[in-house]
Write a protein that holds these residues in place. Sequence first.
Motif, mmCIF file in Angstrom:
data_model
loop_
_atom_site.group_PDB
_atom_site.id
_atom_site.type_symbol
_atom_site.label_atom_id
_atom_site.label_comp_id
_atom_site.label_asym_id
_atom_site.label_seq_id
_atom_site.Cartn_x
_atom_site.Cartn_y
_atom_site.Cartn_z
ATOM 1 N N GLY A 247 20.196 53.652 18.114
ATOM 2 C CA GLY A 247 19.417 54.487 16.969
ATOM 3 C C GLY A 247 17.898 53.726 17.150
ATOM 4 N N SER A 248 17.448 52.862 17.422
ATOM 5 C CA SER A 248 16.204 52.422 17.506
ATOM 6 C C SER A 248 15.182 53.535 17.916
ATOM 7 N N THR A 249 13.958 53.506 17.398
ATOM 8 C CA THR A 249 13.091 54.366 17.733
ATOM 9 C C THR A 249 12.379 53.845 18.900
ATOM 10 N N ASP A 250 12.013 52.257 18.677
ATOM 11 C CA ASP A 250 11.445 51.387 19.457
ATOM 12 C C ASP A 250 12.377 50.816 20.426
ATOM 13 N N LYS A 251 12.674 51.429 21.547
ATOM 14 C CA LYS A 251 13.562 50.637 22.522
ATOM 15 C C LYS A 251 12.999 51.165 23.693
ATOM 16 N N THR A 252 13.289 50.230 24.881
ATOM 17 C CA THR A 252 12.886 50.264 26.245
ATOM 18 C C THR A 252 13.992 49.531 27.032
ATOM 19 N N LEU A 253 14.049 50.417 28.137
ATOM 20 C CA LEU A 253 15.218 50.177 29.200
ATOM 21 C C LEU A 253 14.373 49.817 30.425
ATOM 22 N N LYS A 254 14.607 48.787 31.022
ATOM 23 C CA LYS A 254 13.946 48.303 32.403
ATOM 24 C C LYS A 254 14.830 47.932 33.533
ATOM 25 N N LEU A 255 14.895 48.500 34.489
ATOM 26 C CA LEU A 255 15.935 48.414 35.736
ATOM 27 C C LEU A 255 15.208 47.886 36.845
ATOM 28 N N TYR A 256 15.520 46.622 37.302
ATOM 29 C CA TYR A 256 15.059 45.745 38.414
ATOM 30 C C TYR A 256 15.535 45.901 39.684
ATOM 31 N N ASP A 257 14.831 46.625 40.612
ATOM 32 C CA ASP A 257 15.261 47.019 41.900
ATOM 33 C C ASP A 257 15.843 45.527 42.844
ATOM 34 N N GLY A 258 17.024 45.847 43.245
ATOM 35 C CA GLY A 258 17.347 44.516 43.892
ATOM 36 C C GLY A 258 17.847 43.519 43.468
ATOM 37 N N TYR A 259 17.377 43.295 42.055
ATOM 38 C CA TYR A 259 17.720 41.965 41.375
ATOM 39 C C TYR A 259 19.070 41.885 41.167
#
Length: 276
Positions: A235-247
């Motif tokens: 529900g957060s308005t301040d949310k970030t998703l980062k996916l790291y390729d190959g990690y």
Amino acid sequence: MAEQRIVHPDGTGINLHSWPVADAKAVVVLQHGFNAHGGHMQWPAGQLNAAGYACYAVDLRGRGKSDGPRYYVEQFDDYLADLQLAFDRARTDHPGLPVFLIGHSAGGVIATSYALKHQEQLAGLVCHSFAFRVPAPRFALNLLQWLGGFLPRLGVLKLKNADFSRDPAHVAMMDADPLIANETQPARTVGELWAADKRLEVSFGAFSMPILIIHGTDDHATLPVGSRFFFDRAGSTDKTLKLYDGYYHDLLADTGKEVVMGDILGWIAARLSAQT
């Protein structure tokens, strides 16, 4: 790094790691997962120290140098109580400073569950390789949860150290670490983590705090789709998703860990700036 023993109110001796820094700008509590203990946080804590953040981490009960049957937890809330000890010490040492929480894997389940209950007291959550979706079907996990009620100490899950990192030196360190040697998770422990995942699954919408969710695309221990699910439903308005390729599974011990740590440091700094 300093270590001290804290006796939990239930009598369990818990090992606390701390990495102090002069004139700290904020505090970061780090929560380890399986095949790990607080001592494995040495590198990330050092990087956070260099940025001006004091760090704390506990060895969960039954892990590292803490008391308790190896790798066993009777109820999930015991892990939350262990983590609370780190926060208690951090706030005693640094009253009034913003506090961030980083949890890895099963520690991500613990950290996310803790954060949900204490959102007003936290400046942000970093959920790292969230053990929310794993390479096992739901019916199998439900079976293990049921089994934990009858054969709680039965070993049912053994993670491969080689799945944690592409860095041979880190895997060699894990292989040589007597505190995680032959680590096998009991049925009760796995069942309690799965029960916590199911509680979180219906609660993500209640999040309102800043959240950074990070995952490697080649993680064989936990599945990036679980982190995506969390991001989509938080529900957060301040949310970030980062996916790291190959990690692999442990982004902060893998080849290229400096990139991930740079992203975390930038994210924390931006949230601190927003508070001023």
